[in-house]
Design an enzyme around this catalytic site. Structure first.
Site, PDB file in Angstrom:
ATOM      1  N   ASN A 155       0.805  -1.221   0.000  1.00  0.00           N
ATOM      2  CA  ASN A 155       0.000   0.000   0.000  1.00  0.00           C
ATOM      3  C   ASN A 155       0.844   1.279   0.000  1.00  0.00           C
ATOM      4  OD1 ASN A 155      -2.331  -1.486  -0.100  1.00  0.00           O
ATOM      5  ND2 ASN A 155      -2.740  -1.378   2.092  1.00  0.00           N
ATOM      6  N   ARG A 159      -7.634  -1.009  -7.255  1.00  0.00           N
ATOM      7  CA  ARG A 159      -8.146   0.356  -7.103  1.00  0.00           C
ATOM      8  C   ARG A 159      -7.044   1.402  -7.236  1.00  0.00           C
ATOM      9  NH1 ARG A 159      -7.676  -1.772  -1.964  1.00  0.00           N
ATOM     10  NH2 ARG A 159      -6.797  -0.461  -0.328  1.00  0.00           N
ATOM     11  N   ARG A 200     -15.978   2.259  -3.818  1.00  0.00           N
ATOM     12  CA  ARG A 200     -14.820   3.116  -3.559  1.00  0.00           C
ATOM     13  C   ARG A 200     -14.956   4.299  -4.493  1.00  0.00           C
ATOM     14  NH1 ARG A 200     -11.140  -2.055  -3.297  1.00  0.00           N
ATOM     15  NH2 ARG A 200     -10.539  -2.003  -1.142  1.00  0.00           N
ATOM     16  N   SER A 202     -10.038  10.064   3.088  1.00  0.00           N
ATOM     17  CA  SER A 202      -9.865   9.106   1.998  1.00  0.00           C
ATOM     18  C   SER A 202      -8.380   8.937   1.717  1.00  0.00           C
ATOM     19  CB  SER A 202     -10.577   9.605   0.735  1.00  0.00           C
ATOM     20  OG  SER A 202     -10.126   8.902  -0.410  1.00  0.00           O
ATOM     21  N   VAL A 203      -7.897   7.704   1.849  1.00  0.00           N
ATOM     22  CA  VAL A 203      -6.481   7.428   1.594  1.00  0.00           C
ATOM     23  C   VAL A 203      -6.132   7.738   0.142  1.00  0.00           C
ATOM     24  CG1 VAL A 203      -4.730   5.602   1.453  1.00  0.00           C
ATOM     25  CG2 VAL A 203      -6.249   5.726   3.437  1.00  0.00           C
ATOM     26  N   ILE A 206     -15.335   1.430   7.557  1.00  0.00           N
ATOM     27  CA  ILE A 206     -14.656   1.905   6.345  1.00  0.00           C
ATOM     28  C   ILE A 206     -15.388   1.457   5.074  1.00  0.00           C
ATOM     29  CG2 ILE A 206     -12.461   2.016   5.105  1.00  0.00           C
ATOM     30  CD1 ILE A 206     -12.330   3.284   7.888  1.00  0.00           C
TER      31      ILE A 206
END
Length: 417
Positions: A23, A92, A121, A163-164, A327
């Site tokens: 990630n 994503r 998402r 939001s990452v 989440i």
């Protein structure tokens, strides 16, 4: 189709070295598009999502060489701005090329992303924020058609929710925008801090001015860089939970304990003994697992990516536990398979009720997403007999050499066709 064959119940003992963070690697790889200078990256995990991102960068014109330890990226001939569905559909993180392409070329056509089927998402947060930097966009037949006719211009942006992905995309894009950008209500996951460290070393001007606020001054030139990606905290958390579940005695090597302090404290509460050292964690699982109530939340809260694994552990707790998933709205897809193995888990909206004191039974299983896959491995390790796990391509997206690492610490597991 490849499957995993897992035999329980073996105690886990030994040492595991944590791989580089998937990630963190994905946004860093996307951010390399900003630069035309030579970039060397090390500690990238050998997982499918990284392979896919490298293929995506190559399709955009990046020159990438791999000598197994490092990858070398050169974008001095990279001019393409089209990211196809075929490459973006499985992860994503593909949407993260949108920001750097707009920053560098003022235009991009990027497929809407795929990934695991764990809930929506939406990319609206990304697009609304980019529009404040001067981007105009339309979504046509599953593609974002975006352009910034006058280039990107700095702005003050407050994200409507944490939001990452949107935080990463906007930080990357703002690095080449004219003037100053202030982003507030940002995600502050360690992987985002790693991305920022990478960008700063590459010559970007970025400064955290508050807990969730970052200021970025656009720059005109970037530098050559060699960079080592941080270790994978989700992989570390998964193996810590495995030790807690199996009365294991493990040494986790190559992981800064401070990054996963929340997870360590929760595992201590359920009964595990944990000693923290510099870049090492020692864990001894307990025979008696105590119940606990958890909710997932943005960092520094408990990560959604460890929710499925934690649920397996709590099936063995002494009493009833609860997990609230805050989440993603569809991240309980592993529950049906765990219940087939003897778990007693009921779902009401975003809340799971987990009865304790159960004995897992071996079964043939179907993985539905990346973290669900590994939760089924944990349950199979805690079962008597042989379990078969199907659709393990999900697993290969995010865990490097998982069978080898588990075998090394005493698990009976193998891949079969």
């Amino acid at each position: 189709m490849k499957k995993l064959e897992v035999f329980g119940v073996a105690k886990l003992k030994g040492q595991i070295r944590i791989s580089g963070s998937k990630n963190a690697s994905l946004p860093i790889l996307a951010a390399t598009l900003l630069s035309d200078k030579k970039i060397s990256l090390t500690n990238l995990p050998k997982v499918k999502d990284i392979e896919t991102m490298i293929l995506l960068l190559r399709s955009l014109g990046s020159s990438i060489k791999d000598n197994k330890k490092n990858i070398f990226i050169n974008n001095n001939k990279q001019t393409k701005t089209f990211a196809s569905y075929n490459l973006v559909k499985t992860m994503r993180a593909g949407i993260l090329v949108l920001g750097p392409l707009l920053a560098k070329f003022g235009k991009a056509k990027v497929s809407l992303p795929g990934g695991c089927a764990i809930g929506s998402r939406p990319v609206d947060i990304h697009l609304q924020a980019l529009s404040k930097l001067g981007v105009k966009y339309k979504i046509i037949q599953g593609y974002v058609h975006a352009n910034a006719p006058k280039g990107l211009v700095g702005a003050n942006i407050k994200f409507p929710k944490i939001s990452v992905g949107a935080t990463e995309n906007l930080i990357i894009a703002a690095c080449l925008a004219r003037g100053k950008t202030t982003l507030s209500n940002c995600a502050i996951e360690p992987e985002i801090k790693d991305l920022v460290n990478f960008l700063i070393k590459m010559g970007c001007s970025i400064k955290w001015t508050g807990n969730r606020t970052v200021k970025i001054n656009g720059v005109n030139s970037l530098s050559e860089i060699k960079y080592k990606v941080m270790p994978d905290r989700i992989e570390a958390g998964t193996y810590l939970i495995a030790a807690a579940l199996m009365e294991g005695s493990l040494k986790i090597v190559g992981m800064d304990p401070k990054i996963i302090n929340t997870e360590i404290n929760i595992l201590k509460k359920v009964g595990s003994k944990i000693i923290k050292k510099k870049n090492e964690i020692l864990i001894q699982g307990s025979k008696k697992i105590k119940n606990i109530n958890i909710k997932t939340s943005p960092y520094p809260g408990f990560p959604t990516d460890l929710q499925a694994q934690m649920m397996v552990l709590l099936c063995k707790a002494n009493k009833k536990s609860f997990i609230r998933e805050e989440i993603f709205e569809n991240r309980f897809m592993h529950v049906a398979e765990l219940n087939r193995m003897g778990a007693k888990i009921s779902i009401n909206g975003n809340k799971a009720t987990i009865e304790g004191n159960i004995k897992f039974e071996a079964a043939e299983l179907m993985a539905t997403d990346l973290r669900a896959s590994v939760s089924l491995i944990l349950a199979a390790l805690a079962s008597k007999g042989k379990s078969i796990i199907n659709r393990i391509y999900h697993l290969d997206r995010g865990y490097e050499n998982i069978e080898k690492k588990l075998k090394k610490i005493g698990a009976k597991i193998r891949r079969i066709n």
